[in-house]
Design an enzyme around this catalytic site. Sequence first.
Site, PDB file in Angstrom:
ATOM      1  N   GLU A  34       0.823  -1.221   0.000  1.00 36.90           N
ATOM      2  CA  GLU A  34       0.000   0.000   0.000  1.00 36.90           C
ATOM      3  C   GLU A  34       0.851   1.261   0.000  1.00 36.90           C
ATOM      4  OE1 GLU A  34      -2.831  -0.343   3.194  1.00 36.90           O
ATOM      5  OE2 GLU A  34      -4.148  -1.586   1.991  1.00 36.90           O
ATOM      6  N   GLU A  65      -5.356  -7.995  -1.414  1.00 35.58           N
ATOM      7  CA  GLU A  65      -6.089  -7.971  -0.145  1.00 35.58           C
ATOM      8  C   GLU A  65      -7.547  -7.635  -0.394  1.00 35.58           C
ATOM      9  OE1 GLU A  65      -4.642  -5.453   3.037  1.00 35.58           O
ATOM     10  OE2 GLU A  65      -2.569  -5.959   2.579  1.00 35.58           O
TER      11      GLU A  65
HETATM   12  C1  BGP Z   1      -4.278  -2.931   4.859  1.00 30.73           C
HETATM   13  C2  BGP Z   1      -2.946  -3.488   5.251  1.00 30.73           C
HETATM   14  C3  BGP Z   1      -2.988  -4.755   5.995  1.00 30.73           C
HETATM   15  C4  BGP Z   1      -4.238  -5.007   6.783  1.00 30.73           C
HETATM   16  C5  BGP Z   1      -5.507  -4.463   6.239  1.00 30.73           C
HETATM   17  C6  BGP Z   1      -6.652  -4.383   7.207  1.00 30.73           C
HETATM   18  O1  BGP Z   1      -4.202  -1.559   4.911  1.00 30.73           O
HETATM   19  O2  BGP Z   1      -2.122  -3.686   4.126  1.00 30.73           O
HETATM   20  O3  BGP Z   1      -1.789  -4.899   6.681  1.00 30.73           O
HETATM   21  O4  BGP Z   1      -4.107  -5.072   8.116  1.00 30.73           O
HETATM   22  O5  BGP Z   1      -5.358  -3.203   5.675  1.00 30.73           O
HETATM   23  O6  BGP Z   1      -6.488  -3.291   8.060  1.00 30.73           O
HETATM   24  P1  BGP Z   1      -6.678  -3.396   9.627  1.00 30.73           P
HETATM   25  O7  BGP Z   1      -5.760  -4.481  10.073  1.00 30.73           O
HETATM   26  O8  BGP Z   1      -6.295  -2.080  10.179  1.00 30.73           O
HETATM   27  O9  BGP Z   1      -8.096  -3.745   9.831  1.00 30.73           O
END
Ligand code: BGP
Length: 505
Positions: A196, A398
Site C-alpha cells: 500500500e 487484499e
Molecule cells: C491494509 C494493510 C494490511 C491489513 C488491512 C486491514 O491496509 O495492508 O496490513 O491489516 O489493511 O487493516 P486493519 O488491520 O487495520 O483492519
Amino acid sequence: MDNVFPKNFLWGGATAANQIEGAWNVDGRGPATSDYARLITSETKKLEGTFDQHVPHNAASLEMIEDMDVHPENWTLPKRWGIDFYHTYKEDIKLLAGMGFKVFRMSISWSRIFPNGDDKEPNEKGLEFYDNVFDELHKYGIEPMVTISHFDIPMHLARKYHGFLSRYTVDAFVRYAETLFKHYKGKVKYWLTFNEINNILSNPYTSAGVIMSGAQHPNDCNPYLGHWQEKFQAVHNQFVASALAVKKLHAIDPNAKIGNMLCRLENYAESTKPEDNLQLLFEDHFNWFFTDVQAKGEYPYYMERFFKHNHIHIQMEPKDKQILREGTVDFITISYYMTYVMRYKGKSVAEPTGRLVSDIKNPNIPRSEWGWPIDPIGLRITLNKIYDRYHLPIFISENGLGAMDTVTENGKIYDDYRINYLHEHVYQLREAIKDGVDVFGYAWWGPIDLVSSGTSQMSKRYGMIYIDQDDYGHGTKKRLLKKSYYYYKKLIASNGADLEDNIDY
Ligand code: BGP
C-alpha cells in the site's frame, strides 16, 4: 457450470510478517517500527479524546518510543507477539492448505534479515526461517507471493535516518531486496515492493519509517497535519527504491515477476454537481499517482500543479527519472476494502484527503463494525478502471472483512457475515473477468486471525481460522475452523464457480 476464472487462477490469502510472526527479538531479529505500534481500542480513543474511530493512531511519537524501551510493561504492543507464526508456521500452513490455497501472500521482516537494516552481513537465522516457510508452502503446492516491505522498517533506519526520507534508506532497501532475490531465486516467483505505497500519505511512520520532525503526540504522525513536503519526498524515495528493486529482480531472476501494491480507494461523487465530480477527479489523481509512476514510469502531468501550488519540491538525483522509466512493474496488485464519497472542498487545486475512511457516509451501502463501507460492486468498477488504464495483469492482494466473532459452547463460529462478504466480492470479481479484465489471483486478507494493522487489535478478526487469543495476547492460542473455512474451501475447489452457501457446519 459456466465458469470464467482462468484454470490456474491463484486463490489464497494474504498476511504480513509484523501482524503474524511475533518472536520480535528471537534469533537475531532487530527491532522494527511495528514493534512500537500500540493497541488502540475504543477505550484508548476515548481517553485520548479521539472521536474518529477510523483513523489508525497506533503510530508512536519519539517520546513514546523511548518510553516503550524503558518501560515496556506500561504498554500493550501486540505486534511483538502476533499469532506466533514464527513458531506455528507448519501447523498454520497445513490448515491454510486444507482450504486448497494456491497462493499465500506474506512479507519478509526486513529486520529479521538485516537487524539494523544496514548491517554488513545478513542474519543467517532470518534467511533460514523464510527458507523453511517457502519449503513448507511448496510442500502443499502453494506459491508464495512476497512483499519486501509491509509496514515494518528496521527501527535503526527510522530513528537515525527518518526512514525513507533519506536516500540512505533507499540504498539499504536495495541491498536488502538484492539479498532476498539472490537467496530465494527459484523459490519465489512473485514479489511485491511496498505494501500500500499510497498509505505513506496518511501513515508515514508505519509505511516508510518516517518519524515526523517535532512529533510530540502520535497524532503528529497522522494525516491531518499535512507535512506534504516530507511525505512526497519519502514517496519519491520509495518509488526509486521500488524501481531499483524491479531492475535487480529482472537481472537476477528473469523467471520471477514483481508487482506494486496500491490501496485502491474507488471514489464516487456525492451528487451530479460538476464541482463534486471535480473533487472526485482530484481524489482519484492522488490514488492513480502511485501506480502511474510505478507502472508507466514517470510522474503524471497532474502532480505538477499540486506540487507548485503547495511549494513542494521533490529532490531528485540525476538518474532518478531514468530509473523510474526502467523499473516499471510487471503486474498490478491492489488491496480493495471500500469506496469513498467526494464533496467539493471549494478549492481549485487538489488536496489529498490522506484518510482511510471518508467523513461522508454513502447511504446506499452498509458499513462494517469498524465503519468501513462495504461495496462489492466497487470492486468490479475499480478492476475495470485499473485494467483500462494500465493493461497489465491484476492480482487482488487484499480484500476482507474485519469483524467480531463469537465462539459457541461447542467451539463453532458461524461467521455468515464473512461468507456473505466473500461471496459478494467474488461474484463481482467474476463479473469483472467477464468484462474482460485480466485478473490472475485473489488473496483474502488475513485468512487466519491476526493482529490488526491499524489498531493492533486481535478482536478485529478477518480469518477463516479462529485463534483463541485476545487483544492482550491471552488465550489458549488454539486454532478453530470457522464456517467460512468450509465455504472458501468449496469455492476454491470449484475454481470460483460455486458461490452457494449451503455449508453443513
Ligand atoms: C491494509 C494493510 C494490511 C491489513 C488491512 C486491514 O491496509 O495492508 O496490513 O491489516 O489493511 O487493516 P486493519 O488491520 O487495520 O483492519
